[in-house]
Write a protein that holds these residues in place. Structure first.
Motif, mmCIF file in Angstrom:
data_model
loop_
_atom_site.group_PDB
_atom_site.id
_atom_site.type_symbol
_atom_site.label_atom_id
_atom_site.label_comp_id
_atom_site.label_asym_id
_atom_site.label_seq_id
_atom_site.Cartn_x
_atom_site.Cartn_y
_atom_site.Cartn_z
ATOM 1 N N MET A 127 0.790 -1.232 0.000
ATOM 2 C CA MET A 127 0.000 0.000 0.000
ATOM 3 C C MET A 127 0.826 1.288 0.000
ATOM 4 O O MET A 127 0.334 2.356 -0.367
ATOM 5 N N GLY A 128 2.082 1.197 0.429
ATOM 6 C CA GLY A 128 2.862 2.416 0.667
ATOM 7 C C GLY A 128 3.079 3.280 -0.566
ATOM 8 O O GLY A 128 3.042 4.513 -0.481
ATOM 9 N N LEU A 129 3.307 2.637 -1.710
ATOM 10 C CA LEU A 129 3.600 3.440 -2.900
ATOM 11 C C LEU A 129 2.376 4.254 -3.330
ATOM 12 O O LEU A 129 2.513 5.368 -3.842
ATOM 13 N N SER A 130 1.187 3.719 -3.098
ATOM 14 C CA SER A 130 -0.024 4.468 -3.432
ATOM 15 C C SER A 130 -0.112 5.739 -2.587
ATOM 16 O O SER A 130 -0.466 6.809 -3.082
ATOM 17 N N ALA A 131 0.210 5.603 -1.294
ATOM 18 C CA ALA A 131 0.188 6.776 -0.405
ATOM 19 C C ALA A 131 1.240 7.794 -0.845
ATOM 20 O O ALA A 131 0.974 9.001 -0.908
ATOM 21 N N ALA A 132 2.434 7.289 -1.161
ATOM 22 C CA ALA A 132 3.515 8.187 -1.601
ATOM 23 C C ALA A 132 3.134 8.904 -2.891
ATOM 24 O O ALA A 132 3.402 10.105 -3.067
ATOM 25 N N GLU A 164 -0.202 -0.879 -9.706
ATOM 26 C CA GLU A 164 -1.223 0.140 -10.015
ATOM 27 C C GLU A 164 -0.653 1.523 -9.736
ATOM 28 O O GLU A 164 -0.804 2.460 -10.528
ATOM 29 N N ALA A 165 0.022 1.660 -8.581
ATOM 30 C CA ALA A 165 0.619 2.949 -8.237
ATOM 31 C C ALA A 165 1.752 3.288 -9.200
ATOM 32 O O ALA A 165 1.913 4.449 -9.608
ATOM 33 N N ALA A 166 2.531 2.280 -9.570
ATOM 34 C CA ALA A 166 3.675 2.517 -10.464
ATOM 35 C C ALA A 166 3.201 3.069 -11.807
ATOM 36 O O ALA A 166 3.773 4.029 -12.351
#
Ligand SMILES: Cc1ncc(C[n+]2csc(CCOP(=O)(O)OP(=O)(O)O)c2C)c(N)n1
Ligand SMILES: [Mg+2]
Length: 293
Positions: A127-132, A164-166
């Motif tokens: 989940m962290g990359l989505s928050a970032a 997805e975040a990437a």
């Protein structure tokens, strides 16, 4: 930003910070009679560089609006994050011994409602990359010139949400977003290898770099235990080229303690007295009298 010259004393200073993070990791897990070890030890050099060189932060003013943001996405390795924060002056080093107690600010997984200096609560991998990403978009919207860093595990990169975040980050051209992957080639259990003790790495050789590149990211690679290489990679990452950057840091799980290195079962485990004494000796820390003999 022009590359800053990094002298030998700067490298030695950062290496000493990393050693002290490792000592604090072992000591904290020993006293708490639990906690993760392999992942915190593999990330110690990266955290030393981040907290003592790379991140623009003010420990005495944790809510400074223009600070760089840091999301410790591999939240299970929180012991190392807390050690780095204590050494940097966010809270007293003694507080590390409260780790994982019910009323502690230092929960087993980082909780920003307990420890407000954290930019994000983490522990549920992926989940962290989505928050970032959200923080980087928000900063752009507000015209703030900060950078957002996220540290991920390589096992964590099996999570779909990472990708997805990437994809969204590269679609938006967020070149002030920098991901770091602690590429220690082990996860918690993983797939069994040739023997019961061996585990297959979460990604085939070269696969991780190829995936990030396919998602539109600039990929940098560095030896995650070579301080000069780590700092050079972070400096290069800060020169955005319109793409988000990932630094794939080659690391060893359990780094710094011989009997933990490369062993999947040291992901999380209770440290026995004799193991504590040996680990401290290997890290160049005086062996505590109560367990020395
Ligand atoms: C969504 C989710 N699934 C499972 C876990 C349990 N878990 C904690 S750590 C871990 C392995 C992580 O491996 P990696 O990302 O490679 O971390 P490192 O090797 O740096 O410890 C797992 C499966 C979790 N925390 N979150
Ligand atoms: Mg790993």
């Amino acid at each position: 930003m022009a590359a800053q010259v990094l002298g030998e004393t700067d490298i030695a200073r950062l290496e000493e910070v990393a050693r002290r993070i490792r000592v604090a990791v072992i000591r904290t897990a020993y006293h708490a009679k639990g906690g993760h070890l392999g992942g915190p030890l593999s990330a110690a050099d990266l955290l030393a560089a981040l907290f003592f060189r790379v991140l623009r932060i003010r420990p005495d003013e944790p809510a400074w609006p223009d600070r760089d943001r840091f999301v410790f996405s591999k939240g299970h390795s929180s012991i190392a994050l807390y050690a780095a924060m204590a050494l940097r002056g966010y809270f007293p080093e003694d507080e590390l011994l409260t780790f994982d107690a019910p009323d502690s600010r230092l929960q087993g997984h980082p909780d920003m409602t307990r420890l407000p200096a954290l930019d994000m609560s983490t522990g549920s991998l992926g989940m962290g990359l989505s928050a970032a990403l959200g923080m980087a978009l928000g900063a752009r919207l507000l015209g703030r010139e900060l950078r957002v860093y996220a540290l991920l595990g390589d096992g964590e990169c099996q999570e779909g949400e990472v990708w997805e975040a990437a994809f969204v980050a590269s679609r938006y051209g967020l070149d002030r977003l920098i991901a770091v992957v602690d590429h220690n080639r082990l996860q918690q259990y993983g797939w069994q290898g040739a023997t019961l003790e061996e585990r297959l790495p979460p990604h085939r050789p070269g696969e991780l770099a190829a995936k990030w590149a396919a998602f539109g990211w600039r990929v940098l690679q560095a030896d995650g235990h070579d301080m000069a290489a780590i700092v050079a990679a972070f400096e290069e990452a800060a020169n955005g080229d319109g793409r988000p950057t990932v630094i794939i840091a080659d690391t060893v799980k359990g780094r710094g303690v011989s009997f933990m290195e490369g062993k999947f079962y040291w992901h999380t485990r209770i440290v026995k007295d004799e193991e504590y004494a040996q680990a401290m000796a290997e890290l160049g820390e005086p062996v505590p009298a109560e367990v020395a003999g």
